[in-house]
Design a protein around this motif. Structure first.
Motif, PDB file in Angstrom:
ATOM      1  N   UNK A   4       0.852  -1.197   0.000  1.00 34.33           N
ATOM      2  CA  UNK A   4       0.000   0.000   0.000  1.00 34.33           C
ATOM      3  C   UNK A   4       0.885   1.244   0.000  1.00 34.33           C
ATOM      4  N   UNK A   5       0.313   2.376  -0.342  1.00 37.31           N
ATOM      5  CA  UNK A   5       1.115   3.597  -0.324  1.00 37.31           C
ATOM      6  C   UNK A   5       1.532   3.901   1.106  1.00 37.31           C
ATOM      7  N   UNK A   6       2.695   4.489   1.239  1.00 42.71           N
ATOM      8  CA  UNK A   6       3.267   4.799   2.554  1.00 42.71           C
ATOM      9  C   UNK A   6       2.318   5.665   3.374  1.00 42.71           C
ATOM     10  N   UNK A   7       1.762   6.691   2.733  1.00 45.53           N
ATOM     11  CA  UNK A   7       0.890   7.619   3.455  1.00 45.53           C
ATOM     12  C   UNK A   7      -0.481   7.021   3.775  1.00 45.53           C
ATOM     13  N   UNK A   8      -0.815   5.898   3.183  1.00 48.51           N
ATOM     14  CA  UNK A   8      -2.065   5.243   3.562  1.00 48.51           C
ATOM     15  C   UNK A   8      -1.893   4.411   4.829  1.00 48.51           C
ATOM     16  N   UNK A   9      -0.644   4.182   5.230  1.00 48.02           N
ATOM     17  CA  UNK A   9      -0.358   3.396   6.428  1.00 48.02           C
ATOM     18  C   UNK A   9       0.061   4.294   7.586  1.00 48.02           C
ATOM     19  N   UNK A  10       1.053   5.159   7.353  1.00 45.57           N
ATOM     20  CA  UNK A  10       1.565   5.994   8.445  1.00 45.57           C
ATOM     21  C   UNK A  10       0.859   7.347   8.456  1.00 45.57           C
ATOM     22  N   UNK A  11       0.607   7.841   9.644  1.00 42.94           N
ATOM     23  CA  UNK A  11      -0.132   9.092   9.809  1.00 42.94           C
ATOM     24  C   UNK A  11       0.747  10.307   9.526  1.00 42.94           C
ATOM     25  N   UNK A  12       2.003  10.261  10.005  1.00 43.49           N
ATOM     26  CA  UNK A  12       2.918  11.394   9.838  1.00 43.49           C
ATOM     27  C   UNK A  12       4.178  10.922   9.116  1.00 43.49           C
ATOM     28  N   UNK A  13       4.223  11.073   7.797  1.00 41.27           N
ATOM     29  CA  UNK A  13       5.374  10.592   7.025  1.00 41.27           C
ATOM     30  C   UNK A  13       6.601  11.495   7.244  1.00 41.27           C
ATOM     31  N   UNK A  14       7.451  11.086   8.145  1.00 36.19           N
ATOM     32  CA  UNK A  14       8.644  11.854   8.488  1.00 36.19           C
ATOM     33  C   UNK A  14       9.874  10.993   8.213  1.00 36.19           C
ATOM     34  N   UNK A  15      10.937  11.638   7.813  1.00 33.50           N
ATOM     35  CA  UNK A  15      12.190  10.936   7.553  1.00 33.50           C
ATOM     36  C   UNK A  15      13.338  11.727   8.184  1.00 33.50           C
ATOM     37  N   UNK A  16      14.511  11.110   8.238  1.00 32.31           N
ATOM     38  CA  UNK A  16      15.660  11.788   8.823  1.00 32.31           C
ATOM     39  C   UNK A  16      16.034  13.048   8.042  1.00 32.31           C
ATOM     40  N   UNK A  17      15.815  13.028   6.747  1.00 28.84           N
ATOM     41  CA  UNK A  17      16.113  14.204   5.927  1.00 28.84           C
ATOM     42  C   UNK A  17      15.289  15.408   6.384  1.00 28.84           C
TER      43      UNK A  17
END
Length: 125
Positions: A4-17
């Motif tokens: 599934x798309x990343x944003x359909x699973x996680x609420x706050x799409x954050x990365x180290x960048x």
């Protein structure tokens, strides 16, 4: 069937960048070669995390942990990198706890970041 798309699973799409960008504006080094980095305002610019500032230690630790939690939540139990992610998260929290041990018990609660689980409603949709 794909993932599934990343944003359909996680609420706050954050990365180290995103965390690094909130702390420094290294792109200024192109315009100003005598500068290696310049400080940014600490804001993530991620919907729902506007109150977090990466110059606040509690927010920074929670943001780093959220990167790990997002990876664990998205990849599930089948991920080949799961054990590495879990180990990195364990090292993070061991470091946090070792610092907290140096504080008096009544001081700890003011400096204790929220430790969430990958199935938390804060992490997943």
């Amino acid at each position: 069937m794909g993932m599934p798309s990343y944003t359909s699973v996680v609420k706050y799409p954050i990365c180290f960048h995103a965390i690094v960008l909130a702390l420094s504006r290294s792109e200024d080094a192109v315009t100003y070669p005598h500068l290696s980095t310049r400080l940014a305002n600490g804001e993530l610019g991620i919907d729902g995390l506007q109150d977090w500032n990466m110059w606040n230690g509690l927010h920074l630790i929670e943001a780093i942990d959220l990167v790990f939690l997002n990876a664990l939540a998205y990849d599930g139990n089948d991920a080949t990198n799961r054990s590495e992610t879990e180990l990195l998260r364990k090292v993070l929290w061991e470091g946090v706890n070792s610092i907290l041990k140096s504080l008096q018990p009544h001081e700890r609660k003011n400096h204790l970041p929220s430790r969430r689980d990958e199935t938390s409603s804060f992490v997943i949709r």
